[in-house]
Design a protein around this motif. Sequence first.
Motif, PDB file in Angstrom:
ATOM      1  N   MET A   6       0.846  -1.196   0.000  1.00  0.00           N
ATOM      2  CA  MET A   6       0.000   0.000   0.000  1.00  0.00           C
ATOM      3  C   MET A   6       0.881   1.245   0.000  1.00  0.00           C
ATOM      4  N   VAL A   7       0.643   2.111  -0.949  1.00  0.00           N
ATOM      5  CA  VAL A   7       1.379   3.359  -1.065  1.00  0.00           C
ATOM      6  C   VAL A   7       0.472   4.501  -0.632  1.00  0.00           C
ATOM      7  N   LEU A   8       0.932   5.258   0.340  1.00  0.00           N
ATOM      8  CA  LEU A   8       0.157   6.365   0.865  1.00  0.00           C
ATOM      9  C   LEU A   8       0.503   7.643   0.111  1.00  0.00           C
ATOM     10  N   VAL A   9      -0.457   8.539   0.024  1.00  0.00           N
ATOM     11  CA  VAL A   9      -0.276   9.800  -0.682  1.00  0.00           C
ATOM     12  C   VAL A   9      -0.445  10.932   0.322  1.00  0.00           C
ATOM     13  N   ALA A  10       0.475  11.893   0.289  1.00  0.00           N
ATOM     14  CA  ALA A  10       0.417  13.021   1.216  1.00  0.00           C
ATOM     15  C   ALA A  10      -0.777  13.904   0.892  1.00  0.00           C
ATOM     16  N   PRO A  11      -1.480  14.391   1.898  1.00  0.00           N
ATOM     17  CA  PRO A  11      -2.611  15.315   1.630  1.00  0.00           C
ATOM     18  C   PRO A  11      -2.124  16.591   0.981  1.00  0.00           C
ATOM     19  N   SER A  12      -2.938  17.143   0.136  1.00  0.00           N
ATOM     20  CA  SER A  12      -2.571  18.343  -0.602  1.00  0.00           C
ATOM     21  C   SER A  12      -2.403  19.530   0.350  1.00  0.00           C
ATOM     22  N   LEU A  13      -1.285  20.206   0.188  1.00  0.00           N
ATOM     23  CA  LEU A  13      -1.033  21.365   1.039  1.00  0.00           C
ATOM     24  C   LEU A  13      -1.945  22.527   0.675  1.00  0.00           C
ATOM     25  N   HIS A  14      -2.398  22.570  -0.590  1.00  0.00           N
ATOM     26  CA  HIS A  14      -3.285  23.652  -1.008  1.00  0.00           C
ATOM     27  C   HIS A  14      -4.610  23.586  -0.252  1.00  0.00           C
ATOM     28  N   ASN A  15      -5.119  22.375  -0.034  1.00  0.00           N
ATOM     29  CA  ASN A  15      -6.378  22.226   0.688  1.00  0.00           C
ATOM     30  C   ASN A  15      -6.249  22.579   2.161  1.00  0.00           C
ATOM     31  N   MET A  16      -4.999  22.548   2.677  1.00  0.00           N
ATOM     32  CA  MET A  16      -4.782  22.873   4.089  1.00  0.00           C
ATOM     33  C   MET A  16      -4.258  24.286   4.259  1.00  0.00           C
ATOM     34  N   SER A  17      -4.201  25.067   3.186  1.00  0.00           N
ATOM     35  CA  SER A  17      -3.717  26.437   3.276  1.00  0.00           C
ATOM     36  C   SER A  17      -4.786  27.341   3.863  1.00  0.00           C
ATOM     37  N   CYS A  18      -4.333  28.355   4.578  1.00  0.00           N
ATOM     38  CA  CYS A  18      -5.284  29.289   5.192  1.00  0.00           C
ATOM     39  C   CYS A  18      -6.011  30.134   4.153  1.00  0.00           C
ATOM     40  N   SER A  19      -5.514  30.158   2.913  1.00  0.00           N
ATOM     41  CA  SER A  19      -6.179  30.909   1.850  1.00  0.00           C
ATOM     42  C   SER A  19      -7.301  30.118   1.196  1.00  0.00           C
ATOM     43  N   HIS A  20      -7.485  28.863   1.612  1.00  0.00           N
ATOM     44  CA  HIS A  20      -8.554  28.047   1.021  1.00  0.00           C
ATOM     45  C   HIS A  20      -9.910  28.593   1.458  1.00  0.00           C
ATOM     46  N   PRO A  21     -10.907  28.532   0.576  1.00  0.00           N
ATOM     47  CA  PRO A  21     -12.216  29.113   0.925  1.00  0.00           C
ATOM     48  C   PRO A  21     -12.869  28.490   2.150  1.00  0.00           C
ATOM     49  N   ARG A  22     -12.554  27.238   2.458  1.00  0.00           N
ATOM     50  CA  ARG A  22     -13.242  26.613   3.580  1.00  0.00           C
ATOM     51  C   ARG A  22     -12.731  27.098   4.932  1.00  0.00           C
ATOM     52  N   PHE A  23     -11.642  27.881   4.950  1.00  0.00           N
ATOM     53  CA  PHE A  23     -11.140  28.449   6.188  1.00  0.00           C
ATOM     54  C   PHE A  23     -11.604  29.893   6.307  1.00  0.00           C
ATOM     55  N   ASP A  24     -12.065  30.217   7.488  1.00  0.00           N
ATOM     56  CA  ASP A  24     -12.583  31.562   7.743  1.00  0.00           C
ATOM     57  C   ASP A  24     -11.421  32.554   7.724  1.00  0.00           C
ATOM     58  N   PRO A  25     -11.466  33.584   6.883  1.00  0.00           N
ATOM     59  CA  PRO A  25     -10.371  34.560   6.857  1.00  0.00           C
ATOM     60  C   PRO A  25     -10.283  35.402   8.126  1.00  0.00           C
ATOM     61  N   ASP A  26     -11.358  35.481   8.885  1.00  0.00           N
ATOM     62  CA  ASP A  26     -11.338  36.234  10.131  1.00  0.00           C
ATOM     63  C   ASP A  26     -10.646  35.382  11.202  1.00  0.00           C
ATOM     64  N   VAL A  27      -9.461  35.809  11.613  1.00  0.00           N
ATOM     65  CA  VAL A  27      -8.674  35.022  12.553  1.00  0.00           C
ATOM     66  C   VAL A  27      -9.383  34.896  13.884  1.00  0.00           C
ATOM     67  N   TRP A  28      -9.908  35.984  14.389  1.00  0.00           N
ATOM     68  CA  TRP A  28     -10.506  35.969  15.730  1.00  0.00           C
ATOM     69  C   TRP A  28     -11.787  35.157  15.765  1.00  0.00           C
ATOM     70  N   ARG A  29     -12.520  35.144  14.664  1.00  0.00           N
ATOM     71  CA  ARG A  29     -13.762  34.379  14.624  1.00  0.00           C
ATOM     72  C   ARG A  29     -13.487  32.877  14.566  1.00  0.00           C
ATOM     73  N   SER A  30     -12.357  32.502  13.954  1.00  0.00           N
ATOM     74  CA  SER A  30     -12.039  31.081  13.795  1.00  0.00           C
ATOM     75  C   SER A  30     -11.376  30.476  15.030  1.00  0.00           C
ATOM     76  N   MET A  31     -11.097  31.275  16.022  1.00  0.00           N
ATOM     77  CA  MET A  31     -10.445  30.760  17.212  1.00  0.00           C
ATOM     78  C   MET A  31     -11.452  30.045  18.110  1.00  0.00           C
ATOM     79  N   ASP A  32     -11.000  28.951  18.762  1.00  0.00           N
ATOM     80  CA  ASP A  32     -11.792  28.260  19.756  1.00  0.00           C
ATOM     81  C   ASP A  32     -10.934  28.026  20.994  1.00  0.00           C
ATOM     82  N   PHE A  33     -11.556  27.449  22.043  1.00  0.00           N
ATOM     83  CA  PHE A  33     -10.839  27.306  23.309  1.00  0.00           C
ATOM     84  C   PHE A  33      -9.671  26.339  23.185  1.00  0.00           C
ATOM     85  N   SER A  34      -9.893  25.187  22.564  1.00  0.00           N
ATOM     86  CA  SER A  34      -8.821  24.183  22.452  1.00  0.00           C
ATOM     87  C   SER A  34      -7.672  24.705  21.601  1.00  0.00           C
TER      88      SER A  34
END
Length: 433
Positions: A6-34
């Motif tokens: 079995m050959v594993l594939v690294a997850p795409s860094l583009h999908n984990m970038s903070c510029s991706h649409p699924r991440f809230d651009p507002d830093v303070w709103r995206s913060m949680d306690f943990s």
Amino acid sequence: MHHKTMVLVAPSLHNMSCSHPRFDPDVWRSMDFSGSLQATIVLILTVGVLAANMMLILIINSRKYSKYIHSQPRYLLTSLASNDLAMGFFVTPFAIIPSFRRCWPYGELLCQIQALLRGAISQQSAVILICMAMDRYMCMLHPARYHKHSSKKFHFQGCVAIISLTWILSVTLFAALALPKGGYYFNPTGMMACEPFYSHASVRILAACGFYFPTTMILMYCYGSAFHVNKLRLRKAGCNVIADPERITVTEDIAESKVLTHERRLSASASRTMAAISLGFIVLVTPWTIQEVVAACTGSRAPQPLDFFATWLALSNSFWNPFLYWLLNNQFRRVGREFISNKFFCKKSPSKPQHFVSNSSSCQIHHQQGCDFERLSEKYWGEILERTLSATSLNALQKSGSHPRMDGCNGMQRGGGCGGMHRETRDISLPDL
């Protein structure tokens, strides 16, 4: 039957970038306690690693502390602290923002460099711990050969050669693993930064076990053998002293014996401290190694709190190394307090009065200044005992004390001098032993 690997594939860094649409651009709103708690832990650990290792490097290479440690342990400890300092500068700070945003904001190139340094620095630190253990093994099992062939130039060149070679090997190995496309990834649960990605589970297991098990086995063997032999040597020396107590006499070789005792004390102190640092490495890295092996074998990922705890517990080893050295070394604590008070609080240590004045004819001890024999170094203790208990020194002292105002004295009495001695000439007296 043919089994495919079995050959594993690294997850795409583009999908984990903070510029991706699924991440809230507002830093303070995206913060949680943990996320805030984890970011705080990473920040505190980063500041602690930087401050503690910088202090260790400055104090251990200072002029005041150089007489309490040999050159080779100093080079190795400095190299280990430099590695931990590099970890605090180039690896852990970049995990602060991703800790509460769960994304990578720094780009792909920095992710590659991060993954390379994460693996290379950790592996290099393990190699330096092995070098420290082998150095203590040779020092305590073969002290005569160790001190005979040791010199500052030899130690410096040997340490630089070993450290340079291991650095080249570590960087080359992880460059081949992490720099190619798909050899790195952003870990949003444990490291909160980029790490090397292993396409095969067997390679991941081999990397974790190669980092942990050889280091642990060598450390345990070297320090276990060294302390066992040192214990037997001390027991044998104690039996010899009890069997023949009359051999304990003050001779002209007392200075040399004091030097040997001082050297053995320095070696034992350095060995105990280095052994504690190595034990701390084993304790802190063990949970992370177990997690890596279990995750690779089962093909699953540990829960996010457990992954974060195990990863940063292993990384906290960079902070605990200077702390253990401070905790277990009295001389380092004393010099460290003086260094901190002088550099940060502008408090200069008071100059100590010179209680001991030595010349070719006598040893003068001024009672007006309150001579404290416990604070005199061992270098002077041998000379004090030799001159005090030597018959020739007593005769020389008696002759040098004959003064025109002391003609009526036929001998020098212990503690009070002669009755006819003028009060102004009572500068010279012998200490009560």
